[in-house]
Design a protein around this motif. Sequence first.
Motif, PDB file in Angstrom:
ATOM      1  N   PRO A 121      42.517  67.163  46.854  1.00  0.00           N
ATOM      2  CA  PRO A 121      42.909  67.067  45.579  1.00  0.00           C
ATOM      3  C   PRO A 121      42.476  68.572  44.702  1.00  0.00           C
ATOM      4  N   LEU A 122      42.752  69.550  45.239  1.00  0.00           N
ATOM      5  CA  LEU A 122      42.525  70.724  44.637  1.00  0.00           C
ATOM      6  C   LEU A 122      43.094  71.019  43.188  1.00  0.00           C
ATOM      7  N   THR A 123      42.348  71.023  42.119  1.00  0.00           N
ATOM      8  CA  THR A 123      42.864  71.085  40.753  1.00  0.00           C
ATOM      9  C   THR A 123      42.638  72.097  39.787  1.00  0.00           C
ATOM     10  N   ASN A 133      45.591  93.236  46.409  1.00  0.00           N
ATOM     11  CA  ASN A 133      44.347  94.037  46.192  1.00  0.00           C
ATOM     12  C   ASN A 133      43.997  93.701  44.654  1.00  0.00           C
ATOM     13  N   GLU A 134      42.577  93.493  44.500  1.00  0.00           N
ATOM     14  CA  GLU A 134      41.971  93.284  43.212  1.00  0.00           C
ATOM     15  C   GLU A 134      42.498  92.109  42.454  1.00  0.00           C
ATOM     16  N   LEU A 135      42.373  91.199  42.982  1.00  0.00           N
ATOM     17  CA  LEU A 135      43.213  89.747  42.585  1.00  0.00           C
ATOM     18  C   LEU A 135      42.234  88.973  41.497  1.00  0.00           C
ATOM     19  N   ASN A 136      42.737  88.767  40.263  1.00  0.00           N
ATOM     20  CA  ASN A 136      42.134  87.945  39.337  1.00  0.00           C
ATOM     21  C   ASN A 136      43.123  86.614  39.184  1.00  0.00           C
ATOM     22  N   LEU A 137      42.364  85.373  39.564  1.00  0.00           N
ATOM     23  CA  LEU A 137      43.298  84.130  39.634  1.00  0.00           C
ATOM     24  C   LEU A 137      42.866  82.907  38.806  1.00  0.00           C
ATOM     25  N   ARG A 138      43.691  82.631  37.935  1.00  0.00           N
ATOM     26  CA  ARG A 138      43.177  81.457  37.267  1.00  0.00           C
ATOM     27  C   ARG A 138      44.499  80.116  37.325  1.00  0.00           C
ATOM     28  N   ALA A 139      44.424  79.119  38.016  1.00  0.00           N
ATOM     29  CA  ALA A 139      45.196  78.035  38.434  1.00  0.00           C
ATOM     30  C   ALA A 139      44.650  76.778  38.312  1.00  0.00           C
ATOM     31  N   THR A 140      45.703  75.853  37.957  1.00  0.00           N
ATOM     32  CA  THR A 140      45.538  74.424  37.744  1.00  0.00           C
ATOM     33  C   THR A 140      46.452  73.860  38.335  1.00  0.00           C
ATOM     34  N   ARG A 141      46.236  72.506  38.747  1.00  0.00           N
ATOM     35  CA  ARG A 141      47.450  71.545  39.316  1.00  0.00           C
ATOM     36  C   ARG A 141      47.053  70.253  38.465  1.00  0.00           C
ATOM     37  N   SER A 142      48.247  69.770  38.369  1.00  0.00           N
ATOM     38  CA  SER A 142      48.310  68.229  37.820  1.00  0.00           C
ATOM     39  C   SER A 142      49.716  67.812  38.333  1.00  0.00           C
ATOM     40  N   ALA A 143      49.610  66.591  38.754  1.00  0.00           N
ATOM     41  CA  ALA A 143      50.925  65.651  39.318  1.00  0.00           C
ATOM     42  C   ALA A 143      51.785  66.461  40.222  1.00  0.00           C
ATOM     43  N   GLY A 144      51.158  67.502  41.132  1.00  0.00           N
ATOM     44  CA  GLY A 144      51.945  68.160  41.961  1.00  0.00           C
ATOM     45  C   GLY A 144      52.312  69.753  41.601  1.00  0.00           C
ATOM     46  N   LEU A 145      52.405  69.601  40.088  1.00  0.00           N
ATOM     47  CA  LEU A 145      52.976  70.849  39.512  1.00  0.00           C
ATOM     48  C   LEU A 145      51.915  71.986  39.384  1.00  0.00           C
ATOM     49  N   ILE A 170      52.796  82.392  37.120  1.00  0.00           N
ATOM     50  CA  ILE A 170      53.616  81.372  38.356  1.00  0.00           C
ATOM     51  C   ILE A 170      53.486  80.181  38.473  1.00  0.00           C
ATOM     52  N   THR A 171      54.638  79.439  38.456  1.00  0.00           N
ATOM     53  CA  THR A 171      54.652  77.906  38.619  1.00  0.00           C
ATOM     54  C   THR A 171      54.826  77.595  40.019  1.00  0.00           C
ATOM     55  N   TRP A 172      54.245  76.536  40.512  1.00  0.00           N
ATOM     56  CA  TRP A 172      54.723  75.868  41.724  1.00  0.00           C
ATOM     57  C   TRP A 172      55.226  74.504  41.466  1.00  0.00           C
ATOM     58  N   ARG A 173      56.613  74.415  41.906  1.00  0.00           N
ATOM     59  CA  ARG A 173      57.007  73.050  41.521  1.00  0.00           C
ATOM     60  C   ARG A 173      57.295  72.551  43.127  1.00  0.00           C
ATOM     61  N   PRO A 174      57.096  71.097  43.383  1.00  0.00           N
ATOM     62  CA  PRO A 174      56.912  70.331  44.542  1.00  0.00           C
ATOM     63  C   PRO A 174      58.189  70.116  45.369  1.00  0.00           C
ATOM     64  N   GLU A 175      59.486  70.332  44.596  1.00  0.00           N
ATOM     65  CA  GLU A 175      60.722  69.722  45.313  1.00  0.00           C
ATOM     66  C   GLU A 175      60.958  70.431  46.466  1.00  0.00           C
ATOM     67  N   GLY A 176      61.286  69.531  47.631  1.00  0.00           N
ATOM     68  CA  GLY A 176      61.779  70.300  48.977  1.00  0.00           C
ATOM     69  C   GLY A 176      60.487  71.018  49.564  1.00  0.00           C
ATOM     70  N   GLN A 177      60.661  72.025  49.903  1.00  0.00           N
ATOM     71  CA  GLN A 177      59.852  72.821  50.542  1.00  0.00           C
ATOM     72  C   GLN A 177      58.811  73.390  49.599  1.00  0.00           C
ATOM     73  N   GLY A 178      59.114  73.115  48.247  1.00  0.00           N
ATOM     74  CA  GLY A 178      58.284  73.770  47.325  1.00  0.00           C
ATOM     75  C   GLY A 178      59.406  74.849  46.696  1.00  0.00           C
ATOM     76  N   ARG A 179      58.912  75.292  45.308  1.00  0.00           N
ATOM     77  CA  ARG A 179      59.502  76.379  44.682  1.00  0.00           C
ATOM     78  C   ARG A 179      58.721  77.121  43.875  1.00  0.00           C
ATOM     79  N   ILE A 180      58.539  78.322  44.094  1.00  0.00           N
ATOM     80  CA  ILE A 180      57.619  79.297  43.214  1.00  0.00           C
ATOM     81  C   ILE A 180      58.691  79.870  42.033  1.00  0.00           C
TER      82      ILE A 180
END
Length: 296
Positions: free
Chosen positions: A132-134, A151-163, A177-187
């Motif tokens: 459960p990485l959130t 290169n030179e990546l700064n990343l702030r991300a959250t996950r809730s209910a698969g989104l 960027i948003t990750w949606r869980p339908e199918g194989q996923g959608r970026i």
Amino acid sequence: FELLVESSLQGVTLKLPSPLGKTAGEALPMRIARTNSLQSESLRRFQVDRLPPRGDAIMLSVGRTLNGVIVRARDGERMVVERGALGLNAQAPALERPGIVVTGSLPYLDFDHWRALFGAGEGADSAAPATPLTALNLQLGALDVAGRRVNELNLRATRSAGLGTANVSARELVGDITWRPEGQGRIVAYLRHLTIPDPAPDAAKDDAQFPAQARAQSRELPALDIVADNFVAGTTRLGKLELVAVNQARDWRIERLVLSNPEGTLTADGYWQSWAARPSTSINVKVEVSDAGKYL
């Protein structure tokens, strides 16, 4: 009870991706403690103030690279992760929410190799719960992902209910960027800037060494819905990009591709076939030009 294991790992070879791989001659101090008692000194160090009934906590540190705590709860006959906090070259964050929170920095992370490592058990107990990485708050000097180097990546991300939602800033891309869980996923990505990343240095070697893995990963890639205000391929600025594509087996079905700038607009759809091995394209293209000289 409390169980404590400490080792320098001297004489042990760890065939793991960076930053945890090591030769037998190298020392990498490791400490793992497990307890179900709130009186544990290790728990106080990580400011853990409660444990689930019949639960426990695992505290770990590996050199200066990794330190953290995982709190587990009992679910029938198995233990499941309730919450956790991991620090990479940094102090572990506070346990403020369910799930696992990771913060810190690394000079290099090979996501492809770590993904292959954790995917090696595919076909085992599919009923086991996913980690459960959130939340992530990471700074990476270089990231290898999908055979490309960011290169030179700064990343702030959250996950809730698969989104999943993320804000990214790197040499190659900046935006949300948003990750949606339908199918194989959608970026779904809205980017201010996007440059096609260069191939990762070991990508071709890895695909040749692990062809079955490369084919499997190519089939698992998500659908794409991307808008980039400033799209660059190589050294060429192509203007605004709009892309909608779906991965089908080893082919990309391009539902919509638009490249627009003041000089003209290119619209396309079709297939990018065997893109992960020997790519070829079969596309329909329409071009509307207002200034042919500048567009070409």
